[in-house]
Structure formats: C-alpha cells, structure tokens
Design an enzyme around this catalytic site. Structure first.
Site, mmCIF file in Angstrom:
data_model
loop_
_atom_site.group_PDB
_atom_site.id
_atom_site.type_symbol
_atom_site.label_atom_id
_atom_site.label_comp_id
_atom_site.label_asym_id
_atom_site.label_seq_id
_atom_site.Cartn_x
_atom_site.Cartn_y
_atom_site.Cartn_z
ATOM 1 N N ARG A 1 6.842 2.878 3.254
ATOM 2 C CA ARG A 1 7.926 2.881 2.289
ATOM 3 C C ARG A 1 7.471 2.247 0.985
ATOM 4 O O ARG A 1 6.792 1.222 1.001
ATOM 5 C CB ARG A 1 9.122 2.092 2.836
ATOM 6 N N ARG B 1 2.170 -0.842 -0.756
ATOM 7 C CA ARG B 1 2.146 -2.029 0.096
ATOM 8 C C ARG B 1 1.092 -1.987 1.184
ATOM 9 O O ARG B 1 0.394 -2.972 1.432
ATOM 10 C CB ARG B 1 3.511 -2.194 0.744
#
Lengths: 288, 645, 249
Positions: free
Chosen positions: B442, B338
């Site tokens: 994450r 991400r």
C-alpha cells in the site's frame, strides 16, 4: 443535579456581570474613602456621604447594589455546591495541577470578604438605616434654623411648658458643648451620640446624619480593626486578580492580541484598588 | 466449495463504476427503514459506511470494541490522504493516481477496484471539507498538499500530523448525527464473536459485551465487517492494542475466503524497539521522508563505535555517511515506496551498518533545518518531533532520529468482489479488513483514501443493490436456531479457554508468536524460514491450549479473556500467513522472498505463475485450507517491473 | 527502579472500591507507564489474581482511550502527554505512585481504573457535527478559508476526548472538551449555519449529564495532552451568548 434551572454558562455569566458591577462600585467606594485623608476636617468626606445618603438616584442604585451583591453571593454558593456535586467521590491525592492564581480559592476568599462585609455593614450601613446606634453629624445652619423656628413659636406662645423647658435645656447644653463636637471650619456638629443629638439639637430634630467620618477615624484607631481591614484587602486583591481574568473569560472577552493586556490590567486593578483602600487606615493610624 | 466471482462490470475502465451505479437496484425510501444493517467496527470505513447508510434511511446498528467510535485506530494515521484533485497543477489525474496505486501495489491488485478508488478520491476530499475537517490550507485559503512515497506529484491532503484523527472525527461526527436522528444505534465495548449464517447468508452476529461479559445476539439483513487488519499477529506492530484479526477470522471460518494473508506491510519509519517489556511500536509519519534524509555510516567501524556509544551521529563526517536510498534510487531518493525503504534499511542493518541497538538507521533533518530554517521544519513536523522526544528522550532538532521498520498494515484480508461482498452472501468487508485495493503493497496516504471510499461512496451503492430483494424476506429473528448454535459455540469456546487453566499468560504466547512471525515470516522470507515457522506455530498453538491461563471470570470486564479469544484466532491466522507466503514463490511488494530478487536486490515478481489473488478457503479445524486463485488481468495498463530509480 | 504502587481496585460499578498496594522491582526508566502496568499485571496473573483493568489502545497518544490520575495529576507528571506517553524516567527509584481512575459523576467507574466516558459521545451527538449527508457537497476549494483560521480550527479539533480536562477540573467540568468542538466549527465557514443551535444543544446536554461548570482555574488547559487552549472556552461563552441573545433560534 442542578439547583437552579439555568444553564451553567448563564449562571457563570450572571455571576461575572455582577462581579463587573461590583468592580465599578469598588472604584467609587475607594475614591470616596480617599476623601478621609484630605486634610479638611472631613468636609469632602462628609459631603460625599451626604450625597450618597440623600440623592434619590443613588438610593435606587443602593437597592440595585444590594441585589447584585446578593446575586453574586447566592450564585457563587449555588455554583460551588453544584460543582462539588459533579464529583461525588473525591481523589485520594489532592490535585497537583497548576491553576490560575487565586482561582481555586474564589469561594473562600469571597466568603471571607462576605464576612467582612457583614462586619462592615454592622459598623456603617446598620447605623445608616438605624439598626445600630453610631455617631452623628448635623449642619450648624440647620440646627440653628430649627432652633430659630422653635424660638419663633415660643415667642408666639405656641409651645407648651415641657417644650419650653426643653428649649432652655438645649440652649444651656449648646453653650457648654465640648470643642471636639464642633467643627467650626465646616460649620458642623460632629461626633454626636443619638442622645447628644437630642440634647444639642432638640428631641424632634431630624436633620442629622450618621457621622461616618468620625466613626471611620475611631475604627481605624483600633489596631485590631485596622489589621483585619488590611488583611481583608490583601484577600480582596487576591480575589480580584482572578476575578478580572475570569470575568473576561466568562464574558468571552478574549483576544490573542489583548490577553496579555487583560492580565496586566487585572494585576494593576487587584493591586491598586485594595491599596487605595488600605491607604486610609494606614494614614489614620500612623500619620494623622 | 467457494467460487470467486469478482463481478467486475464490463466496459471501459473509466466507465465501469458509472455503469454499475446506473444499473444497480435501489430500495424505495419506505422500505429502507425495514432493512437492518449491522456494521462491525467504527474506523474510517465502518463509521463512514454506517453514517452513509443511516442517512439513506436503513436501520443501522454499529458495534465498537472500544468505549467510543472515536478510538478506532484510523485515528493514528498521521501523514495524509491522497486524492487526484490536481490542485497543484503538477500533472495529477485520476488515471495517474490509479497507475501509481497499481504500480505501488506491485501489480497484484484489481484494476477495476483501484480505478474506482482513484475516481472517488476527489469526492472524499469534498465530503470531508464539508464536514468541517480542518485540512491544511495555503495563504490563499486553498487546500494545501504534500508529497508522499511512491508518487511524483503532490496529491496528499493533510491536517497537521493528525490527518487520520481528523478524518475519523469527521466520520464520527457524521455517525453521531445519524445516532441522534435515530437511524443508527451505537453499541460500545462489544466484541464480535461470530457471524450468524441462515440459509447461506450472513444474517447477524454474536457479540460479547466487554463490560458485563454477556453474550448477545443481533440479527440483520446484512453484515458489514470493518474491523481493520491483523498486524497484531506480529505482537510488536504499530497497530493499537485492541486491533485484532479475530472478527475477520470468524468470517473465514464460516466460509469467507481470506485473500493474500502474506501481504503484510512493514513501515520504514518507526521508532526502534528498545526493550523486552515493549508493548507496541510507534510510527513516525512517512511524511518525514519529505525532508529527512536516511543514512547509516559508510564504515563498519563507525557503526560499531556508535553502537558502543563511543561516537555520536553528529561526529560522522558528511563523506562518511551512506545515504543509501539516495544512492540506490536517485529518482525517488528518500521517497521510495514503503516496502523498498524498509527492505533497504534491513539490508544495511543486516550488513552490520545499523546504529542504536544495531536495528536502526538515522533519519536526519540537519540539512532540512539548514535549508528551510528550524521554524519551517517545526511547523511541518513539530508534533512528530515532540512525540519522538517524549518516547526516546532525544532532541531530533539536534541529533538525527533513529528509525527502523515495523509491521504496520495488512494488505491481505477477506476476499471481496467488486461490490465489496465476501464469498458469504450478505457479508461485506471494507477498509483494511478486505484485501481489495492495495495489491502487495500500500502506498502512503492510501489507507485513509480506501477506508473512506469504501464507506462513503462504495458500500452505500453496493449494499443497497444487495438489499434490494431482501425486503421480501421476513424480519430476521434472533430466535432462529442458527443463533442458538452460534451462541452455544461461542460459549463453548470461552469455557474451553477457562478450562485450560495452565500457568502462562496470554501475552507471553502472543510475544512468542510475534517473535516467530517477525523472524521467519517478516520482511525477508525464505522457503526455509517459512518451513521452519509452520511447525513452530503449530506447536505454539498446542502449547497455548495446554498451558495458558485466563484469570477472572466471564461475567465482568476481563481483558485477559479478550486477549485469549483473540490469540486463539491469531495463532491460526499466523499459520495461514505462513502458508500463503510459502506458496507464493516470488517477491512482490510487502512479500519479499529472498530467493526471488534481482541482482540489485529488488523484488522479482513471477507474473507468469503468480499473477493472481490467493484466496484461502477454510475446510475445518484439522484440514488443510484450499487455495483458490483469482487471476488478475491487466487490460488497461502495461505490467512492468517496478522501478523507482 | 523500585516502585510502590497504590492502585484503586473496584470490581464493578456498584461495588465499593479500595486502594491496594503492590511492589515492583527492576523497572527500566525507558519503560512507558502502561508497560510498567503490563509488567505488574503479568506478575498478578502469575499469582492467579485478577490483573488491574485500565483502558488503553493506540499507545501513541492519539486515541484518547488511556487516562489515569497519577499522583494528583491526570496523565501524570509530564506536560502535554497522555498516560501511554508518560515514561518511567519521570519517576525516581523508590517512589510511591498512587493511581486513581478519573473521578466525575458523569464518568462512572466500570472496573478498577476503567471509567465510562460515553457522556462525551452524548454531547457530540447533540450537535458536534455539521449536518451534511454523504454526497452533494461543493468542491473542497469552493470556499477559501484563511490559513490562520484553518490552523486555529485544527488546533481546536486536535482534542482526543480523553477526559483529562474533566479529571483535572475541580468542578469536573467538560467545558474544554465542549469548547474545542464548538470552536472548531465556529472558526470554519461550514460551521456557521448551525452555530447557534449547536452551542445551545451541546451546553444543555453537558449540564444535563452532570458536569460541573467552569470556574476558570485553567487546570484543564494545564493537563490537556493536546494543549487545547482556554481561549476555546472564551469562544464557547461568546458563541453561547450570541446564540442566546443575538440569534433568532
């Protein structure tokens, strides 16, 4: 708050099951009604009425039918009241949500049908149970046999003077009976008032029945009645369309593959059955 | 002065958790009933922890900010949950999931914690299936998987585009079962205002009843905080409106160290901002990157024409499109992690190739539709496409979606040891509220995994270990003077907020804070921008306490007061984020300092100086917080530069 | 866009409510409905009056927290959306919008447009779960579940518990909500062992709480933001019948 201590689904299922029974009954009723339009002077229709009026199994079913109608109506009223109480404060703007055709109006269409049922019962069922006077019919054979029996008694001198006078009067009356009160083909006396029954058949003659054929024909000749009747059956159709869908849903008869068929059948039944009922007054009014 | 002791068990990585469980202390069943546990938050971590502890027999109270536990924002997670089941036979294993998570977190997480996470991931799937979570299945009736960013195997389990919802409802149903049994008591519409400390241990909380305004006291032997992240400090984020960092901040002020606040994840696939009135941003699942291709025009003039509305995206020829992720990262392509995807989008937009308002890139499904057919694409992403169309009023089957990065998740949070206990004894933190498993970034589908791992499979052991000697304590009473003080403090704070009686609404301050944070402490930070941000935040805080206005009163439902209470904490939290970002002179994962990048524009870590967890200690309102460092020792894997090429 | 808003205001559960009229100007058609209310509230705060309370949280149509009865429709004049997903482009310049809270006996008003939906939680607590504790469960792939069943269970499980079904139903019936949960578990093998107990307990609770009964108008289905189908209600009826008549429970 619950008015009756049954779960909501139990009540709905009972309501639906009662409705299902009434659907079957309606078919039977419609098929009997259709006998009126058979050009037989009322033979089939009167025979059917005779069967329905005298058969013991049918009599048992009559009680069941009445009970089921009562259950259907009472449950509908209870459920409606309970449902109303589930929303003590109503919306200011009325609902714009799309709903299934007829579903929102079931209690009102049902109520209208119930009102009609009262009228209907006053016209027919009340006559049958003797609450109201209507028109009657008697088989000529039976009248004849009854008369012969009495004549036999007279010959044996078993009748008193009053009875003898009655018999004479009856004999005179029968001889001058108007043509429209005798169905020669079917060998029946028809269209009799109660007074006429006694007049033509004897005061203690008991083998007469309501003459629903004549009564129906008379009613359907009245435009107001026919109009009400037709309107009620439009309403009934509306009621039935949702009813059939709804009872399948409530009884859990639901299947991806057959849901379309259920909808079509419901539409078919809701159109065809009221039409079958409507055919009779239209026939009587305009064709007969 | 706090001490950071991570309490990692000795031994081989793969045996640490087994050893811990074998050696931990237990509480006998009759005594469990006498021990009270408070859980704050009903998301995946909170609900699963409360349900599991309740099932064990502890006396649990759970507090929920919304009207029902099922509203918790875990519900909004779309894509899926990772587990090392290797059902696809594509080479997955616990070790690989562990490695991917560490690497995805840019080598800033604790090995032991992450390994445990990977280890219990498989149990989570089994547990959820047993609860009746309707995971997607293949035609054989077996569990299906999809692939997700940062991994080369298909290990993500999903339930349409609503995985978070289904997992949360699973945890919620487990919770409901315990509520029915009476082992858990649920308190809805309560906001935690403070944690109560007795003799250095967390012994209860103060809540505000959001319906009546009542200030309430609750005592317990330990407190579990599962209140999620603090992304809403940025105002525009994918977090729910009620998500806030206030509860964690109260714990910080009572002595719990706050770790790595600067690690904020910016999610690459959100629907771009389109107006001043905008209240939140909507995330489009990362799973879209499986089949969608991200591009901007190759030529600046095309981009400009699109922005002016003179050209449509479908007018741009294939050879004039720049599929920049595929170009820069051929191995992972559109499936890079991400942070990388987000920064790449920002880089293109900053360079003038952005579309829409200039802050958007295209996510194109035309080649997927061509390859798979519209039906397949619809089956996979139908609900997401529908959601997009409802918001933007454009049909993504016909024209490419527009996406842009937005604040999504905070890797930072309360510092916890291996037992998920904070630096306050008896105060545990789980899920997004802690800092533990994701390092600096994450991976997709790992948040659900972590929340449930903490709640179902970690806390029931570690909390029990903590409680094993607490049975000797007298029942905790809310009449303890500590409760009086805490309640008085809360009342003072509320009175102080009403007393300001200025002219501006709380929202206007939160919007302002959001702007400062997004521009200066956002995707690309510099020493300069951070140094600018700090005085701006301080000034905003001062302004807030002088010119803010809360309408209404404290004795009824009052959302304005709730917002004010949260903002008062958020503005302080923002300052800590900026300070943490400033001290971390390197780029790693979600923390990108523009000064520290490779020649190709990738994050450049400084492992020599910054391979530590930065845990901040509160030292009072007007004092500088103290930074404590927990060194990260990688014993089992080799630290490398993250490479997704 | 210029708008006239008629909004239900009520200070607390006991007080008497009333409609208040507000005027808004310059509302963008791309603005969401709740953002429009945010703008109104900002104006109210500036006038030192109390802003309108309304529940909302995720603002992306999944948490089920928001729910307003807008011009006679729950979640307003668009299909398959929650209030937060409703956009002002579905209204016209000059419109008058009447906003009411969900109305149902089991959903008492807390303040303004906020209602208490904990009745839903109470129904779930009666049996909306599979009684499995943490741990000790078989492997996820131990029981294959046919794809179509799993998909159907997923469609039922998509319910967000917003209460639009109750709000839309003329009887304030919760049958769609209850049936969605019952269906999810009825379709899955894991749910079978407790099926009879579950359906009877949940229906009993639903009745106790004062929800009306289903009269199959399907208003719930028409307004459900997650398009939960009425076939779930038929399945609930079937399950209930099986439980009452066939099962030995």
């Amino acid at each position: 708050m619950k008015l009756v201590k049954l779960t909501s689904i139990t009540k709905k299922m009972a309501l639906a099951a009662a409705g299902l029974f009434l659907l079957v009954f309606l078919l039977l009723h419609a098929s009997i009604n259709l006998c009126i339009i058979r050009d037989d002077g009322g033979l089939w229709y009167r025979n059917a009425c005779h069967f329905m009026g005298t058969n013991y199994i049918v009599k048992v079913f009559e009680v069941i039918l009445l009970a089921i109608v009562a259950v259907h109506i009472i449950l509908a009223v209870i459920v409606t009241i309970e449902n109303y109480m589930a929303r003590p404060v109503r919306y200011a703007v009325s609902s714009k949500t799309k709903t299934h055709t007829g579903s929102k109006w079931m209690i009102w269409t049902g109520g209208l049908i119930a009102c009609f049922l009262v009228l209907h019962c006053m016209n027919f069922y009340a006559v049958k149970i003797g609450l109201v006077e209507g028109k009657y019919t008697a088989k000529i054979d039976k009248v004849d046999a009854f008369f012969q029996q009495k004549a036999m008694k007279m010959q044996n001198g078993e009748l008193n003077q009053k009875e003898t006078e009655e018999m004479t009067a009856q004999l005179q009356a029968i001889n001058s009976i108007p043509e429209n009160k005798v169905d020669v083909k079917n060998k029946e006396l028809v269209n009799l008032t109660k007074e006429e029954v006694f007049k033509y058949c004897g005061t203690d003659f008991e083998d007469y029945e309501p003459d629903f054929y004549t009564m129906a024909n008379e009613l359907f000749k009245k435009p107001i009645y026919t109009l009400i009747y037709l309107l009620v059956f439009v309403v009934l159709g509306y009621h039935l369309f949702h009813a059939i869908n709804s009872l399948c849903q409530t009884l859990g008869c639901n299947h991806k593959k057959y849901n379309g068929a259920i909808e079509t059948c419901a539409l078919g039944y809701a159109v065809i059955v009221p039409l079958l009922f409507a055919v009779v007054p239209i026939y009587v009014m305009f064709i007969k | 002065m706090i001490e950071l002791n991570s309490k990692i068990p000795q031994g081989e990585l793969s045996e640490k958790w087994t050893k811990y469980k074998a050696a931990q202390h237990l509480v006998n069943p009759a005594n469990k009933r006498k021990l009270d546990v408070i859980v704050v938050g009903t998301g995946l971590a909170g609900a699963s922890a409360a349900a599991s502890l309740g099932a064990l027999g502890f006396n649990v109270k759970i507090f929920c900010i919304s009207d029902s536990p099922r509203r918790a924002h875990s519900i909004a997670a779309q894509g899926g949950i990772n587990a090392a089941k290797n059902y696809q036979n594509d080479g997955d294993s616990v070790g690989r999931l562990f490695y991917d998570t560490i690497k995805g977190g840019d080598y800033r997480s604790r090995e032991a914690n992450v390994y445990r996470l990977a280890e219990v991931s498989n149990n989570i799937i089994d547990q959820c299936v047993a609860q009746g979570v309707p995971f997607a299945r293949d035609y054989a009736g077996l569990l299906d998987n999809r692939s997700f960013g940062g991994a080369q195997v298909s290990r993500t389990f999903y339930a349409k585009g609503q995985t978070g919802q289904q997992l949360l409802l699973g945890a919620y149903s487990a919770l409901s079962m315990q509520i029915k049994k009476g082992s858990v008591k649920l308190y809805e519409r309560r906001e935690m205002m403070d944690v109560v400390m007795i003799d250095g241990r967390a012994r209860g909380i103060i809540t505000r009843n959001l319906t009546t305004g009542e200030i309430e006291r609750w005592a317990s032997h330990c407190v579990i905080l599962a209140t999620g992240g603090y992304g809403n400090v940025y105002y525009l984020s994918t977090n729910a409106m009620n998500s806030n960092g206030s509860a964690a901040w109260q714990c910080y002020k009572k002595g719990a160290a706050f770790a790595n606040p600067c690690y904020v994840q910016i999610h690459p696939t959100c629907i771009p901002v389109h107006g001043e009135y905008q209240s939140k941003l909507t995330l489009m699942s990362e799973s879209l990157r499986n089949d969608g291709r991200i591009w901007v025009p190759k030529k600046k003039e095309d981009a400009e024409a699109i922005r002016k509305g003179q050209l449509k995206p479908t007018d741009i020829k294939e050879e004039d499109r720049d599929y920049y992720l595929e170009r820069r990262y051929p191995a992972f392509g559109n499936l890079v992690p991400r942070d990388i995807a987000s920064r790449a989008a920002k880089e293109r937009c900053d360079a003038g190739y952005g579309v829409g308002t200039g802050h958007a890139v295209y996510l194109d499904f035309s080649s997927a539709i061509e390859r798979l057919g519209k039906d397949v694409v619809e089956a996979r992403y139908g609900n997401l496409f529908q959601m997009y169309e409802k918001i933007v009023d454009e049909n993504p089957y016909e024209t490419p979606m527009m996406i842009y990065p937005a604040v999504h998740y905070t890797m930072g949070g309360l510092w916890v040891d291996y037992e998920l206990q904070t630096t306050i004894k008896g105060l545990f933190a789980a899920g997004e509220a802690n800092f533990s498993d994701h390092g600096a970034n994450r991976l997709g589908a790992s948040a659900l995994m972590q929340g449930l791992a903490d709640g179902y499979f970690v806390l029931p052991y570690t909390v029990q270990n903590y409680l094993s000697d607490q049975i000797y304590e007298a029942p905790i009473s809310t009449n303890n003077p500590a409760f009086d003080d805490a309640e008085a403090e809360v009342r003072r704070k509320i009175e102080k907020l009403f007393a300001v009686n200025g002219t501006k609404s709380v929202d206007s301050f939160q919007k302002e804070l959001g702007k400062i944070m997004w521009e200066h402490v956002g995707m690309g930070r510099t020493k300069e921008s951070l140094q600018q941000a700090i005085p701006m935040i301080v000034a905003l805080k001062q302004d807030f306490w002088q010119s803010m206005r809360v309408t209404g009163d404290n004795n009824s439902m009052n959302p304005e007061l709730e917002k004010a209470v949260r903002f008062a904490d958020h503005v302080e939290l923002a300052l800590l984020i900026a300070k943490d970002a400033l001290q971390r002179e390197e780029s790693c994962g979600g923390h990108f300092r523009e000064e520290y990048q490779t020649d190709e524009g990738e994050a450049k870590r400084n492992d020599n100086e910054f391979m530590f967890v930065g845990a901040w200690e509160y030292t009072g309102e007007d004092n500088e917080p103290i930074l404590h460092k927990e060194e990260l020792n990688y014993e089992f894997i080799k630290v490398q530069q993250r490479n997704y090429k | 866009m210029k708008l006239t808003l008629k909004i239900w205001r009520q200070d607390n559960a006991k007080s008497k409510g009333r409609f208040e009229t507000y005027h808004l100007d310059n509302i963008s058609p791309d603005c969401s409905f709740l953002e429009m209310l945010d703008i109104l509230n900002e104006q109210l705060i500036n006038k030192i009056s109390h802003p309108v309370c309304f529940d909302n949280d995720c603002r992306e149509g999944i948490c089920g927290m928001c729910g307003l009865y807008i011009n006679g429709r729950p979640h307003g004049n668009d299909d398959a959306v929650t209030t937060c997903q409703l956009h002002m482009r579905h209204f016209s310049d000059g419109d008058t919008i009447t906003i009411e809270p969900w109305r149902a006996k089991p959903f008492p008003i807390i303040r303004d447009l906020v209602v208490d939906r904990s009745a839903f939680d109470k129904i779930i607590q009666e049996g909306g779960y599979i009684s499995v504790s943490t741990g000790g469960v078989p492997d996820g792939n131990a029981i294959p579940i046919p794809k179509n069943k799993a998909d159907e269970a997923m469609d039922s499980a998509a319910c967000i518990g917003c209460g639009a079904c109750v709000a839309a139903c003329k009887n304030a019936s919760a049958m769609l909500f209850v049936s969605a949960k019952v269906s999810q578990f009825a379709l899955l093998p894991q749910g079978k062992p407790e099926a009879a107990k579950r359906v009877m307990a949940m229906v009993k609770k639903m009745d106790e709480l004062g929800f009306g009964s289903c009269s199959n108008t399907y208003a719930c289905e028409a307004e459900c933001p997650k398009q939960i189908k009425r076939s779930n209600i038929a399945r609930l009826n079937r399950e209930f019948f099986k439980a009452k008549v066939v099962s030995e429970e």
